[in-house]
Design an enzyme around this catalytic site. Structure first.
Site, short mmCIF file in Angstrom:
data_model
loop_
_atom_site.label_atom_id
_atom_site.label_comp_id
_atom_site.label_asym_id
_atom_site.label_seq_id
_atom_site.Cartn_x
_atom_site.Cartn_y
_atom_site.Cartn_z
N ASP A 155 -15.08 2.65 7.68
CA ASP A 155 -14.08 3.56 7.12
C ASP A 155 -14.59 4.26 5.88
OD1 ASP A 155 -11.37 4.72 6.86
OD2 ASP A 155 -11.49 3.64 4.96
N ARG A 211 -14.55 12.75 6.63
CA ARG A 211 -13.30 13.46 6.94
C ARG A 211 -12.88 14.33 5.76
NH1 ARG A 211 -9.58 8.88 7.58
NH2 ARG A 211 -7.98 10.47 7.75
N HIS A 222 0.86 -1.19 0.00
CA HIS A 222 0.00 0.00 0.00
C HIS A 222 0.89 1.23 0.00
CE1 HIS A 222 -3.44 2.58 0.74
NE2 HIS A 222 -2.64 3.26 1.55
N SER A 262 -7.51 4.09 9.19
CA SER A 262 -8.28 3.99 7.95
C SER A 262 -7.58 3.04 6.97
CB SER A 262 -8.39 5.41 7.35
OG SER A 262 -8.80 5.36 6.02
N LYS A 287 -8.64 -1.36 6.25
CA LYS A 287 -8.94 -1.94 4.93
C LYS A 287 -7.93 -3.01 4.57
CE LYS A 287 -9.11 2.28 3.50
NZ LYS A 287 -9.27 3.62 3.00
N1 URA Z 1 -5.99 6.87 2.57
C1 URA Z 1 -6.92 6.22 3.28
O1 URA Z 1 -7.36 5.14 2.90
N2 URA Z 1 -7.34 6.78 4.43
C2 URA Z 1 -6.87 7.95 4.89
O2 URA Z 1 -7.28 8.39 5.94
C3 URA Z 1 -5.90 8.63 4.13
C4 URA Z 1 -5.47 8.04 2.97
#
Ligand code: URA
Length: 428
Positions: free
Chosen positions: A167, A174, A88, A189, A193
């Site tokens: 999320d 957000r 990621h 967050s 995932k």
């Molecule tokens: N990417 C995400 O998935 N969440 C965040 O809070 C910031 C970047």
């Protein structure tokens, strides 16, 4: 997680507002109630702002992440006959690394299950890039996802609604309430995932610099450390590389332009920084997968990574041999003087590419497959006055003016710069 008794959300907001620590039951309740729709967006916004201003303890972050994972399903990849490992990136300009990396790591024997999102703001989304390939589709069922992971070894597709739904809702909130830039909220967050995705191991590319979420190295380190700890706490072996994002990666920013550059890398060529980072991340991923005696550079050289790419694209309906879309119009920006390009700012290039149509302002906006920017030089390269420095691509020429405004002050020709290393540190 057991269902807890109800709390008063206003008390929870006040506790965090005043710098207190939320208890496990309070966190479980707040995430579950918000996901169900029992807490109003304005209350959750107030709590997110209180968290942004007051922070969270490591215990709170761990519980917040666990509650977000528990809001949906956690995929079971135990039927996949290869070690699973994902990557990621926290996002950067010209960051197309997933495109060559996923098939490369698959070609070396691991399985890469990447559930991805679309781009928002100045950094492009991986799905948007792949959707510039004619026929390619991002939506797969769980069965298709598992089958492709087992046969091809690499899948990049859209995350389903059941993956950390808390999320999904909270991130959208957000985004419109100025509460994205909180290390506890970003870490929970991303990791909710990635942990729900079911991979055994995860390599994080935490970007630092003008074009990244994290502008300072200290913040990027804290984010990386927080995410590595969250991964370990959930049984996912997690390693982070801290990498530079003050100038774009490679020579392209924009969807189809980045696919074209990724194909050069898969063919054994491509810009040296893209190759360096792809190989650094591939080596980390293969180490996590226990495949330590394999050199991924061989798979780039001998065409195995390209074969895996073709299989990965074809499995999702894409035509790997199709001609990629090209924008209708181009506009060339020339070097203002002869000398060395001392600075080319990632944020300026990212915002310009976005204004050309490569990115979206709202999640329902379409993107232009052909739009973006081609760099003719990188910091440290010699340039000559009047020769091309940047090439802007757009379908609508009316977009050039605002893109040029974004680039204003974003590059300089002058003294030879001191170039920072691309990979700054490794955090495990
Ligand atoms: N990417 C995400 O998935 N969440 C965040 O809070 C910031 C970047």
């Amino acid at each position: 997680m057991a269902e807890s008794t109800a709390f008063d959300v206003v008390d929870i907001i006040r506790t965090k507002r005043d710098g207190g620590e939320l208890s496990d039951p309070e966190i479980d309740w707040v995430i579950a109630a918000y996901t169900r729709g029992d807490i109003a967006d304005e209350q959750m916004s107030a709590l997110a702002m209180a968290i942004l201003l007051r922070g969270m303890t490591a215990v709170e972050i761990a519980r917040w992440t666990a509650a977000m994972i528990a809001s949906g399903e956690r995929l079971d990849l135990s039927s996949v006959p290869r070690p699973t490992v994902d990557k990621h990136s926290t996002g950067g300009v010209g960051d197309k690394i997933t495109l060559p990396l996923a098939p490369l790591v698959a070609a070396c024997g691991a399985a890469v299950p990447q559930l991805s999102g679309r781009g928002l703001g100045h950094t492009g989304g991986t799905l948007d890039k792949l959707e510039s390939i004619p026929g390619w589709r991002a939506a797969l069922s769980n069965e298709e996802f598992l089958a492709q992971l087992s046969t091809v070894g690499a899948v990049v597709c859209a995350a389903g609604d059941q993956l950390a739904p808390a999320d999904r809702k909270l991130y959208a909130l957000r985004d419109v309430t100025g509460t994205v830039e909180s290390i506890p909220l970003i870490a929970s967050s991303i990791m909710s995932k990635k942990i729900a995705e079911g991979s055994s191991a995860l390599v994080l590319d935490v970007k630092v610099g003008t074009g990244a979420f994290m502008k300072s190295e200290a913040d990027a380190r804290e984010l990386a450390r927080t995410m590595v700890e969250l991964g370990a706490a959930h049984g996912v072996q997690t390693v982070a590389l801290l990498t530079g994002m003050s100038t774009p990666l490679g020579l392209t920013a924009g969807n189809a332009l980045e696919v074209r550059e990724s194909l050069e890398v898969l063919a054994g060529g491509g810009p040296s920084d893209v190759v360096e980072l792809t190989l650094a991340l591939a080596r980390e991923m293969l180490t996590c997968a226990g495949l330590t005696d394999i050199d991924p550079a061989d798979a780039l050289r001998d065409g195995r990574a390209m074969d895996a790419w073709r299989a990965m694209i074809a499995a999702q309906g894409g035509d790997p041999a199709a001609t990629l879309p090209v924008a209708r119009e181009t506009h060339v920006v020339t070097a203002p003087a002869t000398g060395v390009l001392s600075r080319l700012d990632a944020l300026a290039v990212g915002v310009a590419a976005w204004r050309l149509g490569a990115g979206r302002a709202r999640k329902e906006d379409p993107v232009s497959a052909g739009a973006g920017i081609v760099l003719h030089a990188k910091p440290g390269d010699e340039v000559r006055a009047g020769e091309p420095l940047l090439e802007l691509h757009a379908d609508d020429p009316a977009r050039f003016e605002r893109a040029l405004e974004a680039l204003h002050g974003g590059y300089e020709v002058g003294a030879t710069p001191t170039l920072a290393p691309l990979v700054i540190d490794r955090i495990a």
